[in-house]
Design an enzyme around this catalytic site. Structure first.
Site, PDB file in Angstrom:
ATOM      1  N   ASP A  37       0.858  -1.189   0.000  1.00 56.77           N
ATOM      2  CA  ASP A  37       0.000   0.000   0.000  1.00 56.77           C
ATOM      3  C   ASP A  37       0.889   1.231   0.000  1.00 56.77           C
ATOM      4  O   ASP A  37       2.024   1.189   0.494  1.00 56.77           O
ATOM      5  CB  ASP A  37      -0.915   0.018   1.228  1.00 56.77           C
ATOM      6  CG  ASP A  37      -2.127   0.925   1.030  1.00 56.77           C
ATOM      7  OD1 ASP A  37      -3.168   0.424   0.557  1.00 56.77           O
ATOM      8  OD2 ASP A  37      -2.018   2.125   1.325  1.00 56.77           O
ATOM      9  N   ASP A  60       4.765   2.515  -3.751  1.00 56.61           N
ATOM     10  CA  ASP A  60       4.170   3.489  -4.661  1.00 56.61           C
ATOM     11  C   ASP A  60       4.148   2.836  -6.036  1.00 56.61           C
ATOM     12  O   ASP A  60       5.193   2.624  -6.654  1.00 56.61           O
ATOM     13  CB  ASP A  60       5.011   4.763  -4.684  1.00 56.61           C
ATOM     14  CG  ASP A  60       4.482   5.812  -5.653  1.00 56.61           C
ATOM     15  OD1 ASP A  60       3.524   5.521  -6.404  1.00 56.61           O
ATOM     16  OD2 ASP A  60       5.033   6.930  -5.676  1.00 56.61           O
ATOM     17  N   VAL A  61       2.957   2.485  -6.537  1.00 63.65           N
ATOM     18  CA  VAL A  61       2.879   1.728  -7.781  1.00 63.65           C
ATOM     19  C   VAL A  61       3.247   2.552  -9.008  1.00 63.65           C
ATOM     20  O   VAL A  61       3.354   1.998 -10.113  1.00 63.65           O
ATOM     21  CB  VAL A  61       1.479   1.101  -7.979  1.00 63.65           C
ATOM     22  CG1 VAL A  61       1.221   0.025  -6.942  1.00 63.65           C
ATOM     23  CG2 VAL A  61       0.397   2.161  -8.005  1.00 63.65           C
ATOM     24  N   ASN A  87      -4.693  -4.032  -7.853  1.00 70.45           N
ATOM     25  CA  ASN A  87      -5.852  -3.358  -7.280  1.00 70.45           C
ATOM     26  C   ASN A  87      -5.665  -1.846  -7.190  1.00 70.45           C
ATOM     27  O   ASN A  87      -6.631  -1.118  -7.032  1.00 70.45           O
ATOM     28  CB  ASN A  87      -6.138  -3.927  -5.883  1.00 70.45           C
ATOM     29  CG  ASN A  87      -7.261  -3.212  -5.179  1.00 70.45           C
ATOM     30  OD1 ASN A  87      -8.381  -3.143  -5.676  1.00 70.45           O
ATOM     31  ND2 ASN A  87      -6.960  -2.639  -4.015  1.00 70.45           N
ATOM     32  N   SER A 139     -13.317  -1.898 -13.430  1.00 67.27           N
ATOM     33  CA  SER A 139     -14.558  -1.219 -13.029  1.00 67.27           C
ATOM     34  C   SER A 139     -15.578  -1.343 -14.143  1.00 67.27           C
ATOM     35  O   SER A 139     -15.221  -1.468 -15.327  1.00 67.27           O
ATOM     36  CB  SER A 139     -14.284   0.263 -12.761  1.00 67.27           C
ATOM     37  OG  SER A 139     -15.491   0.986 -12.580  1.00 67.27           O
ATOM     38  N   TYR A 151     -10.887   8.386 -15.848  1.00 67.15           N
ATOM     39  CA  TYR A 151     -10.853   7.139 -15.088  1.00 67.15           C
ATOM     40  C   TYR A 151     -11.419   5.990 -15.915  1.00 67.15           C
ATOM     41  O   TYR A 151     -10.842   4.895 -15.973  1.00 67.15           O
ATOM     42  CB  TYR A 151     -11.666   7.342 -13.805  1.00 67.15           C
ATOM     43  CG  TYR A 151     -11.951   6.105 -12.996  1.00 67.15           C
ATOM     44  CD1 TYR A 151     -10.976   5.531 -12.193  1.00 67.15           C
ATOM     45  CD2 TYR A 151     -13.217   5.515 -13.008  1.00 67.15           C
ATOM     46  CE1 TYR A 151     -11.244   4.403 -11.431  1.00 67.15           C
ATOM     47  CE2 TYR A 151     -13.500   4.397 -12.251  1.00 67.15           C
ATOM     48  CZ  TYR A 151     -12.506   3.841 -11.460  1.00 67.15           C
ATOM     49  OH  TYR A 151     -12.775   2.726 -10.711  1.00 67.15           O
ATOM     50  N   THR A 186     -16.509   0.982   0.198  1.00 69.56           N
ATOM     51  CA  THR A 186     -15.142   1.083   0.708  1.00 69.56           C
ATOM     52  C   THR A 186     -15.029   2.337   1.580  1.00 69.56           C
ATOM     53  O   THR A 186     -15.951   3.176   1.594  1.00 69.56           O
ATOM     54  CB  THR A 186     -14.137   1.182  -0.448  1.00 69.56           C
ATOM     55  OG1 THR A 186     -14.351   2.429  -1.141  1.00 69.56           O
ATOM     56  CG2 THR A 186     -14.300   0.009  -1.416  1.00 69.56           C
TER      57      THR A 186
END
Length: 253
Positions: A37, A60-61, A87, A139, A151, A186
């Site tokens: 995370d 940090d992706v 994710n 999504s 997005y 969430t």
């Protein structure tokens, strides 16, 4: 069921919400989990709750160095890597699409689409070695017009990326699939409970989703139960994609 006995998963953005539920589900089915995370403390807390078969680290992706370090940590700690769960992401840009800047586009694509590609590249040699697989959390926004243009475009890109990786690496025994959630309860919604009450009316099943709904789908696709499924998108969305059909039935006398 213990479908993940002896197997190892790396889950991005697993400090809360969907990622946390996925990490806990994989562990509950016998797997070991690298919990990553951006908030390292959250990752460590989730891993501590799971126990000795989990390790939590800050990642940090959008940093390839961080991604490579996470993959290396999973293999060093647990000896292998069987499942990558992409994710990380989120609706970074919320401006009027006619006013969106190039920088806005880059910020959205970096965290949602490019990061997933980078994670796959880093994990792939290890996944090939064990005939593992990748599940990406996308999504319904990538499947239909629900707004949030930048997005949604990034999520749609995940589908094409997944299909191409699946076609390219099927003979390596590596599978690539997508879970496409609808609205999920969430922590991002904690300050907007009334919004969730309104949104549930869009869903034929009469509720929004829970993180555990998505975790169950991921656990299936990542397991041998889905060994002949690749390049596919599994909508987990309470029927919202029925769209006009649902409205017609609701208004029928």
């Amino acid at each position: 069921m213990q479908r993940y006995d002896g197997r190892v998963a790396l889950v991005t953005a697993a400090g809360q919400g969907i990622g946390k539920a996925v990490a806990e589900r994989i562990a509950a089915e016998g797997g070991s989990v690298l919990v990553t995370d951006l908030d390292g403390e959250r990752a460590a807390q989730v891993a501590a709750k799971i126990g000795e078969r989990a390790l939590g680290i800050q990642v940090d992706v959008t940093s390839r160095a961080d991604i490579d370090a996470a993959v290396a940590a999973a293999v060093e700690r647990f000896g292998r890597l069987d499942l990558l769960v992409n994710n990380a992401g989120g609706c970074i840009v919320t401006s009027d699409p006619e006013q969106t800047t190039v920088d806005d586009w880059h910020r959205q694509l970096d965290v949602t689409l490019i990061s997933a590609a980078q994670c796959i590249q880093s994990a792939l040699p290890h996944l090939r070695a064990v005939r593992g697989n990748v599940v990406t959390i996308s999504s319904v926004n990538g499947l239909a017009a629900f707004g949030n243009l930048e997005y949604s475009a990034a999520k749609a890109g995940q589908q094409s990326m997944t299909q191409n990786f699946a076609a390219r690496h099927g003979r390596d025994g590596v599978r690539f699939n997508i879970v496409a959630p609808g609205t999920i309860r969430t922590p991002n919604w904690d300050s907007m409970p009334q919004a969730l009450d309104r949104l549930k009316e869009m869903y034929p099943l009469g509720r929004v989703g829970e993180p555990e709904d998505i975790a169950a789908a991921v656990a299936f696709l990542g397991s041998d139960d889905a060994s002949w499924i690749t390049g596919q998108t599994l909508p987990v969305e309470g029927g919202v994609l029925t769209g006009p059909a649902f409205l017609i039935h609701q208004t029928r006398p």
